[in-house]
Design an enzyme around this catalytic site. Sequence first.
Site, mmCIF file in Angstrom:
data_model
loop_
_atom_site.group_PDB
_atom_site.id
_atom_site.type_symbol
_atom_site.label_atom_id
_atom_site.label_comp_id
_atom_site.label_asym_id
_atom_site.label_seq_id
_atom_site.Cartn_x
_atom_site.Cartn_y
_atom_site.Cartn_z
ATOM 1 N N ASP A 216 28.077 -12.956 -55.523
ATOM 2 C CA ASP A 216 27.412 -12.246 -54.428
ATOM 3 C C ASP A 216 27.530 -13.035 -53.123
ATOM 4 O O ASP A 216 27.327 -14.247 -53.090
ATOM 5 C CB ASP A 216 25.931 -12.083 -54.804
ATOM 6 C CG ASP A 216 25.169 -11.159 -53.877
ATOM 7 O OD1 ASP A 216 25.482 -9.964 -53.869
ATOM 8 O OD2 ASP A 216 24.264 -11.638 -53.162
ATOM 9 N N GLU A 273 32.633 -11.392 -53.791
ATOM 10 C CA GLU A 273 32.175 -10.392 -52.830
ATOM 11 C C GLU A 273 32.199 -11.084 -51.473
ATOM 12 O O GLU A 273 31.276 -11.807 -51.113
ATOM 13 C CB GLU A 273 30.759 -9.896 -53.128
ATOM 14 C CG GLU A 273 30.411 -8.726 -52.222
ATOM 15 C CD GLU A 273 28.997 -8.701 -51.666
ATOM 16 O OE1 GLU A 273 28.591 -7.643 -51.172
ATOM 17 O OE2 GLU A 273 28.299 -9.731 -51.681
HETATM 18 C C1 GLC Z 1 25.358 -8.292 -51.696
HETATM 19 C C2 GLC Z 1 24.900 -7.261 -52.688
HETATM 20 C C3 GLC Z 1 23.816 -6.456 -52.053
HETATM 21 C C4 GLC Z 1 22.671 -7.366 -51.726
HETATM 22 C C5 GLC Z 1 23.131 -8.530 -50.862
HETATM 23 C C6 GLC Z 1 22.107 -9.621 -50.838
HETATM 24 O O1 GLC Z 1 25.948 -7.728 -50.571
HETATM 25 O O2 GLC Z 1 25.978 -6.506 -53.133
HETATM 26 O O3 GLC Z 1 23.399 -5.404 -52.860
HETATM 27 O O4 GLC Z 1 21.668 -6.674 -51.059
HETATM 28 O O5 GLC Z 1 24.294 -9.116 -51.354
HETATM 29 O O6 GLC Z 1 22.075 -10.276 -52.067
#
Ligand code: GLC
Length: 551
Positions: A216, A273
């Site tokens: 994440d 991500e």
């Molecule tokens: C990422 C996740 C999202 C979350 C954010 C904070 O972007 O995919 O859902 O709100 O991180 O953890």
Amino acid sequence: MSAPHSLVNSPADWWRHAVIYQVYPRSFADGNGDGIGDLPGIIHRLPDIAALGIDAIWLSPFYTSPQKDAGYDVANYCDVDPVFGTLADAEKLIDTAHDLGLRIIVDIVPNHSSDQHEWFQEALASEPGSPQRARYMFHEGKGDSGELPPNNWESVFGGPAWTRVIESEGTPGQWYLHLFDSSQPDFNWENPEVWEMFRGVLRFWLDRGVDGFRVDVAHGLIKEQGLPDNAYAKEAPLGNRGPFWDQDGVHEVYRDWHKVLEGYGPDRMMCAEAWVLPLEKMAWYVREDEMHQAFNFGYLATAWDATDLRNVINESLSAFGGVGGPSTWVLSNHDVVRHASRMGLEYQSEGQPTGIGPLSPNKPDAGLGLARARAASALMLALPGSAYLYQGEELGLPEVIDIPDEMRQDPTFFRTSGERYGRDGCRVPIPWESNAPAFGFNDTGKTWLPQPDTFSSLARSQQVGVAGSTLELYRSVIELRSKHALGTGSLEWLTGYPDSVVAFVNNGVAIIANAGDGDVALPEGDILVSSGELSDNLLGPDTTAWVKLPS
Ligand code: GLC
Ligand code: CA
């Protein structure tokens, strides 16, 4: 833990071409009927998902959490929130997935914890300058008495990225950084204790047999020295520019994690991500000694436009290929407007399409959106590399836009005083059966977000075995993709088609995607599958077909 029986023949680099299905636990299946999906629910429904022919599942967080950001606010990384079940349920889920021949990827959230994490509670109770505070980003404010935040950074969810604490003597004191909600304090990745803690978290789940991690906010961990003001404050919040995104030091973390994974064998993987553009820069995350994949958000953010699609495909193959990695392909996830709705909008905004806003007059055309989404998915699943699916897209689910304000849950909605809807619309519990309570999500009818009536006709039970349904389209293309080894194949552009058509060959299969207004003649060969009806070998607008070329 050794590889389970059904995966023994799976190659170590399975992830290079895998189709990976994202399960969002809150909204997948609810075993105990409280309205929130849970691990027993997932275990129960997993065979239905395996039947799609996918290779792996990725689970969004199910860890102990006050659920201020739907579980991305983790209070204990090594336990399961009671709302989702128990650690024993998580272990059972990992084993069940493996028995079904599915790899399993879990989410890891290293940029921030919940404010309910033991470490943050200790930090609040400790003095400024203490080792407890040094695990997070505590700083003195500006102004005569520190009454102003340390800099101008803004939260991705809206509002300031700093919150001031009350010190033990009852007076306002230091500020802590939270790139997301105020309940999600950022860790201080300059602190070796934080590194050690996360190595432990990785090992904890690897010891339980997980095959990989989705990381994440992978581009956010390291902040620029001195925490300077953000010169790009006016840009879209999840852009890649600003002193907290994509700092070079972040790559050290993944080199370190790579070694931890290697200790468990050659087949464990990580996916970043990282909302980083250009893709060439994103590809840094998948260099040989770092992660294995990164979500291709450049692809996700591309409109249904043939020229743009050709460009982003070329750019992806060259960027990721340049570092020896596969590209990934993705159209939907739990943070963006579902592509069946996005593609039915008159215009598509650049960047991260997080929620159709209350101020926007632009309502998607459902029929057009679904036709394009089916065509786009059939195109995506023909590309070499690895594809990510988000639960419900195989049913053609739209974004749910008309959620009453008082039922909304995304912190984005509250932090922008309702100016941005946020992401609830793609997180509504998915429909399994058309005539059951909560459309089969549970048997009580309770759901944490309301389901629209339109889910009835889109329920899985309405689509299984029905020729032409979106579900059967996904099943067929995934099966054909595997049969013709398109995931490990390569792409060669076909010439002689109009600009508004995406046309290429992969392993002897021609893929023709018509994003224009007119009909297009298909090449000679066996038509393997089509995302819409064909008349006389003519491919209509917003349709993709796969044709096996004569050898
Ligand atoms: C990422 C996740 C999202 C979350 C954010 C904070 O972007 O995919 O859902 O709100 O991180 O953890
Ligand atoms: Ca439940």
